[in-house]
Design a protein around this motif. Structure first.
Motif, PDB file in Angstrom:
ATOM      1  N   ALA A 105       2.723   6.506   5.409  1.00  0.00           N
ATOM      2  CA  ALA A 105       3.837   6.501   4.457  1.00  0.00           C
ATOM      3  C   ALA A 105       4.268   4.801   4.104  1.00  0.00           C
ATOM      4  O   ALA A 105       4.440   4.855   2.669  1.00  0.00           O
ATOM      5  CB  ALA A 105       5.412   7.077   5.131  1.00  0.00           C
ATOM      6  N   LEU A 106       4.142   3.962   4.723  1.00  0.00           N
ATOM      7  CA  LEU A 106       4.437   2.641   4.447  1.00  0.00           C
ATOM      8  C   LEU A 106       3.233   1.924   4.111  1.00  0.00           C
ATOM      9  O   LEU A 106       3.070   1.041   3.186  1.00  0.00           O
ATOM     10  CB  LEU A 106       5.306   1.911   5.369  1.00  0.00           C
ATOM     11  CG  LEU A 106       6.587   2.486   5.770  1.00  0.00           C
ATOM     12  CD1 LEU A 106       7.269   1.786   7.057  1.00  0.00           C
ATOM     13  CD2 LEU A 106       7.628   2.309   4.525  1.00  0.00           C
ATOM     14  N   THR A 151       2.162  10.736  -0.515  1.00  0.00           N
ATOM     15  CA  THR A 151       2.817   9.649   0.040  1.00  0.00           C
ATOM     16  C   THR A 151       4.131   8.967  -0.850  1.00  0.00           C
ATOM     17  O   THR A 151       4.225   9.537  -1.830  1.00  0.00           O
ATOM     18  CB  THR A 151       2.072   8.311   0.121  1.00  0.00           C
ATOM     19  OG1 THR A 151       1.584   8.073  -1.086  1.00  0.00           O
ATOM     20  CG2 THR A 151       0.724   8.681   0.896  1.00  0.00           C
ATOM     21  N   SER A 152       4.954   8.446  -0.102  1.00  0.00           N
ATOM     22  CA  SER A 152       5.899   7.686  -0.661  1.00  0.00           C
ATOM     23  C   SER A 152       5.544   6.895  -1.948  1.00  0.00           C
ATOM     24  O   SER A 152       4.651   6.072  -2.220  1.00  0.00           O
ATOM     25  CB  SER A 152       6.779   7.026   0.241  1.00  0.00           C
ATOM     26  OG  SER A 152       6.149   5.837   0.418  1.00  0.00           O
ATOM     27  N   ALA A 153       6.652   6.664  -2.788  1.00  0.00           N
ATOM     28  CA  ALA A 153       6.571   5.750  -3.917  1.00  0.00           C
ATOM     29  C   ALA A 153       6.062   4.383  -3.719  1.00  0.00           C
ATOM     30  O   ALA A 153       5.645   3.749  -4.460  1.00  0.00           O
ATOM     31  CB  ALA A 153       7.763   5.918  -4.790  1.00  0.00           C
ATOM     32  N   GLU A 154       6.441   3.716  -2.536  1.00  0.00           N
ATOM     33  CA  GLU A 154       6.207   2.590  -2.236  1.00  0.00           C
ATOM     34  C   GLU A 154       5.214   2.066  -1.258  1.00  0.00           C
ATOM     35  O   GLU A 154       5.083   0.992  -0.512  1.00  0.00           O
ATOM     36  CB  GLU A 154       7.521   1.708  -1.710  1.00  0.00           C
ATOM     37  CG  GLU A 154       7.942   2.130  -0.266  1.00  0.00           C
ATOM     38  CD  GLU A 154       9.128   3.367  -0.545  1.00  0.00           C
ATOM     39  OE1 GLU A 154       9.705   3.531   0.683  1.00  0.00           O
ATOM     40  OE2 GLU A 154       9.362   3.704  -1.469  1.00  0.00           O
ATOM     41  N   VAL A 155       4.172   3.062  -1.050  1.00  0.00           N
ATOM     42  CA  VAL A 155       3.259   2.768  -0.035  1.00  0.00           C
ATOM     43  C   VAL A 155       2.287   1.851  -0.587  1.00  0.00           C
ATOM     44  O   VAL A 155       2.060   1.496  -1.803  1.00  0.00           O
ATOM     45  CB  VAL A 155       2.420   4.271   0.385  1.00  0.00           C
ATOM     46  CG1 VAL A 155       1.494   4.552  -1.016  1.00  0.00           C
ATOM     47  CG2 VAL A 155       1.503   3.932   1.208  1.00  0.00           C
TER      48      VAL A 155
END
Length: 141
Positions: free
Chosen positions: A66-67, A101-105
């Protein structure tokens, strides 16, 4: 992405024996069976390209999902290079990132040799001088 006739992309991590063989013949640093057996099951996402039932290209994503993610183990059998297989592996990996995944990966990789040209096609660029890539091999027992 369209593969040449006779090639099949599977959304799966390469088997340990294929992983070790592809790393070796592609000129990547050799890894041990024990390390591969421990690490490969922890892959976030992987792809393998087969030709006549034999793995000829691979790549995987590692990280927390995710990150922070890292593209790793991109390898193409030299007998099958210059057919767009590396590009197909990267396209599948990056499609997974975009879809799951998330927008800020934050996605990173280490580009060996001229591989930076392939990775640039997918938006990767050098991080210097703002950041500097660093690595350390830790050997235990």
């Amino acid at each position: 992405m369209q593969l040449p006739i006779g090639y099949t992309l599977r959304p799966d991590v390469a088997a340990v024996a294929d992983y070790l063989r592809l790393r070796e013949i592609a000129g990547l640093t050799p890894r041990s069976v024990a390390a591969a057996e421990a690490g490969l099951p922890r892959t976030v996402f992987g792809v393998t390209i087969e030709h006549d039932g034999r793995a000829v290209a691979m790549g995987r994503i590692v990280g927390d999902g995710a990150l922070c993610l890292q593209i790793a183990d991109i390898a193409v059998d030299p007998a099958h290079q210059s057919r767009g297989l590396g590009k197909a592996v990267m396209a599948a990996l990056m499609a997974h990132v975009a879809d799951r995944t998330s927008a800020e990966v934050y996605v990173n990789l280490i580009a060996d040799g001229d591989a930076h040209r392939l990775y640039a096609q997918f938006g990767f660029e050098p991080v210097a001088p703002l950041s500097q890539g660093m690595a350390c091999w830790v050997h235990t027992r």
